[in-house]
Write a protein that holds these residues in place. Sequence first.
Motif, mmCIF file in Angstrom:
data_model
loop_
_atom_site.group_PDB
_atom_site.id
_atom_site.type_symbol
_atom_site.label_atom_id
_atom_site.label_comp_id
_atom_site.label_asym_id
_atom_site.label_seq_id
_atom_site.Cartn_x
_atom_site.Cartn_y
_atom_site.Cartn_z
ATOM 1 N N VAL A 1 0.879 -1.167 0.000
ATOM 2 C CA VAL A 1 0.000 0.000 0.000
ATOM 3 C C VAL A 1 0.918 1.219 0.000
ATOM 4 C CG1 VAL A 1 -1.808 1.248 1.219
ATOM 5 C CG2 VAL A 1 -1.745 -1.242 1.323
ATOM 6 N N THR A 2 0.748 2.099 -0.963
ATOM 7 C CA THR A 2 1.628 3.254 -1.063
ATOM 8 C C THR A 2 1.363 4.240 0.060
ATOM 9 O OG1 THR A 2 0.142 4.583 -2.440
ATOM 10 C CG2 THR A 2 1.652 3.056 -3.591
ATOM 11 N N LEU B 1 -2.234 5.579 1.683
ATOM 12 C CA LEU B 1 -2.526 5.603 3.110
ATOM 13 C C LEU B 1 -2.908 7.001 3.570
ATOM 14 C CD1 LEU B 1 0.303 3.288 4.486
ATOM 15 C CD2 LEU B 1 -2.156 2.843 4.532
ATOM 16 N N PHE B 2 -2.151 7.993 3.132
ATOM 17 C CA PHE B 2 -2.440 9.379 3.508
ATOM 18 C C PHE B 2 -3.838 9.769 3.045
ATOM 19 C CE2 PHE B 2 -2.109 13.872 3.988
ATOM 20 C CZ PHE B 2 -1.094 14.095 4.910
ATOM 21 N N GLN B 3 -4.163 9.430 1.816
ATOM 22 C CA GLN B 3 -5.482 9.753 1.254
ATOM 23 C C GLN B 3 -6.601 9.061 2.033
ATOM 24 O OE1 GLN B 3 -6.284 11.822 -1.376
ATOM 25 N NE2 GLN B 3 -8.427 11.410 -0.997
ATOM 26 N N LEU B 4 -6.418 7.801 2.351
ATOM 27 C CA LEU B 4 -7.443 7.049 3.075
ATOM 28 C C LEU B 4 -7.632 7.552 4.506
ATOM 29 C CD1 LEU B 4 -6.590 3.469 1.835
ATOM 30 C CD2 LEU B 4 -8.712 4.704 1.396
ATOM 31 N N ILE B 5 -6.542 7.916 5.162
ATOM 32 C CA ILE B 5 -6.615 8.335 6.556
ATOM 33 C C ILE B 5 -7.082 9.772 6.707
ATOM 34 C CG2 ILE B 5 -5.266 8.717 8.669
ATOM 35 C CD1 ILE B 5 -3.470 6.346 7.637
ATOM 36 N N VAL C 1 2.980 9.696 7.840
ATOM 37 C CA VAL C 1 2.582 8.286 7.739
ATOM 38 C C VAL C 1 3.637 7.405 8.412
ATOM 39 C CG1 VAL C 1 2.106 6.367 6.165
ATOM 40 C CG2 VAL C 1 1.225 8.651 5.658
ATOM 41 N N ALA C 2 4.903 7.698 8.189
ATOM 42 C CA ALA C 2 5.984 6.905 8.777
ATOM 43 C C ALA C 2 5.922 6.930 10.306
ATOM 44 C CB ALA C 2 7.340 7.410 8.290
ATOM 45 N N VAL C 3 5.614 8.080 10.883
ATOM 46 C CA VAL C 3 5.512 8.195 12.337
ATOM 47 C C VAL C 3 4.352 7.346 12.858
ATOM 48 C CG1 VAL C 3 4.978 9.786 14.231
ATOM 49 C CG2 VAL C 3 6.626 10.446 12.481
ATOM 50 N N GLY D 1 10.701 2.555 -1.419
ATOM 51 C CA GLY D 1 10.320 3.186 -2.674
ATOM 52 C C GLY D 1 8.901 2.883 -3.113
ATOM 53 N N ALA D 2 8.192 2.052 -2.331
ATOM 54 C CA ALA D 2 6.838 1.667 -2.730
ATOM 55 C C ALA D 2 5.800 1.963 -1.650
ATOM 56 C CB ALA D 2 6.798 0.196 -3.101
ATOM 57 N N GLY D 3 6.061 1.559 -0.403
ATOM 58 C CA GLY D 3 5.085 1.773 0.664
ATOM 59 C C GLY D 3 5.256 0.773 1.784
ATOM 60 N N TYR D 4 4.135 0.285 2.304
ATOM 61 C CA TYR D 4 4.130 -0.653 3.423
ATOM 62 C C TYR D 4 3.269 -1.855 3.086
ATOM 63 C CZ TYR D 4 5.971 3.311 6.032
ATOM 64 O OH TYR D 4 6.739 4.361 6.462
#
Length: 71
Positions: free
Chosen positions: A9-10, A14-18, A30-32, A56-59
């Motif tokens: 998941v990029t 994640l930012f957009q969904l949250i 997001v990393a925090v 380079g992709a996400g989690y």
Amino acid sequence: MAQNVNRVVTVDALFQLIWGMESLEDTRTVAVHISNVRKKIEADPANPERIITIRGAGYMLVARSVLQART
């Protein structure tokens, strides 16, 4: 991430969904949050096995069955 187990998941997704908006390159937020979740669910947050970073992709949230197969 739970709806996309074993899939990357990029950070932008994640930012957009949250937060419901574009990240505007503020990916550190997001990393925090991922770090805080890891502290709660990982046996060793410094060496995560449940939520892994795909550089380079996400989690990716790794399924329990995949973890058991590794051991």
